[in-house]
Design an enzyme around this catalytic site. Structure first.
Site, short mmCIF file in Angstrom:
data_model
loop_
_atom_site.label_atom_id
_atom_site.label_comp_id
_atom_site.label_asym_id
_atom_site.label_seq_id
_atom_site.Cartn_x
_atom_site.Cartn_y
_atom_site.Cartn_z
N ALA A 52 73.16 89.85 39.14
CA ALA A 52 72.88 88.73 40.05
C ALA A 52 71.71 89.12 40.93
CB ALA A 52 74.11 88.46 40.90
N GLY A 85 76.02 91.15 36.64
CA GLY A 85 76.01 89.84 35.97
C GLY A 85 75.35 89.90 34.60
N GLU A 122 78.08 91.00 32.39
CA GLU A 122 79.03 89.88 32.26
C GLU A 122 78.46 88.77 31.36
OE1 GLU A 122 79.06 89.91 36.55
OE2 GLU A 122 81.24 89.83 36.57
N GLU A 137 78.65 96.74 41.09
CA GLU A 137 78.85 95.94 42.31
C GLU A 137 79.45 96.74 43.46
OE1 GLU A 137 79.47 94.89 39.25
OE2 GLU A 137 78.69 92.85 39.02
#
Ligand code: COA
Length: 258
Positions: free
Chosen positions: A66, A111, A114, A134
């Protein structure tokens, strides 16, 4: 829609989406998610597209997670929305009724990992690196790193990656079942396309039904899953693909699927 954060290419019978923020290692910001969502809707509506390939631009990254610069301004409310927005796009990808392949050309972190996990299959370069870092940022994965990743590699391995934030090599990712295959960096596209062409040579309706059935296995109970498989099996027996495939076998010729 004008795409600026992704490149969306429709080939004859498959689509290629390239995450395209190489100067930011293809970090996933809101604009990129909106564009990805839009491209996925286009794909859902286009019966000619029978497979999706997803990759990153530049030499270094599939996606480094992200966008931390955007995330930095979040509070409790907007942070939750940030996670929900991205997760919806990941879910749309995971539920596509055609095969999706992540072609991981470099870092797939947070992300990015993911996103790769939301695809049905992952092929990667030997230079690829995976992880859920994270915890270094005082947050947790927000797009399925505690969910889809656990289903893919098991809770113990997902827990290990998530609580340590450690970054693992392509080979280690293969060993724990996070990626299907590791290829020499320069051969990633060619080897992936060999597989793409193999899948595209099969019955399109059967391939799509397999994707639906395997995807359903993630959420249905074993008996519900078998019942759903039987429904799809029955549907397949009413298709031209079934007539052609079985007739070609009996006539000792190669099946031609339209
Ligand atoms: N969000 C926003 N920007 C990012 C980013 C992210 N997730 N990952 C990398 N970038 C940006 C960097 O800020 C840098 O931008 P700048 O040139 O304007 O300073 C650029 O991409 C290149 O990254 P850089 O860190 O200089 O590359 P590197 O090769 O030294 O390190 C990584 C590569 C992947 C190890 C490192 O960028 C990193 O740790 N990224 C964050 C990974 C992460 O925590 N992801 C989870 C996010 S929730």
């Amino acid at each position: 829609m004008d795409y600026s954060c992704i490149i969306f290419q429709k080939e004859e019978n498959y689509a290629l989406i390239t995450l395209n923020r190489p100067e930011k290692l293809n970090a996933l910001n809101t604009q990129l998610f909106n564009e990805l969502n839009h491209a996925l809707i286009e794909i859902e509506k286009d019966p000619k597209i029978r497979l999706l390939l997803l990759t990153g631009s530049g030499e270094k990254a599939f996606a480094a997670g992200a966008d931390i610069a955007e995330l930095n301004a979040s509070n409790q409310q907007t942070g939750r929305l940030f996670s929900e927005h991205g997760s919806k796009v990941m879910e749309r990808l995971a539920n596509l009724p055609i095969p999706s392949i992540a072609m991981v050309n470099g870092f797939a972190l947070g992300g990015g990992c993911e996103l790769a996990v939301s695809c049905h299959i992952r092929f990667c370069s030997e230079k690829a690196k995976f992880g859920q870092p994270e915890v270094n940022l005082g947050i947790i994965p927000g797009y399925g790193g505690t969910q889809g990743l656990s289903r893919l590699i098991g809770t113990a391995k997902a827990m290990e990656l998530n609580i340590s934030g450690k970054i693992i090599s392509a080979q280690d990712a293969k060993e724990i079942g996070l990626v299907n295959e590791v290829f020499p960096h320069d051969e990633l596209k060619e080897k992936t396309m060999d597989f793409v062409n193999l899948v595209l040579s099969k019955s399109p309706k059967a391939v799509s039904s397999v994707v639906r059935a395997v995807t359903a296995s993630q959420t249905l109970s074993p008996s519900e899953g078998l019942a759903y498989e039987s429904i799809l099996f029955g549907q397949m027996c009413g298709t031209d693909d079934f007539k052609e495939g079985t007739s070609a076998f009996l006539e000792k010729r190669k099946a031609v699927f339209l």
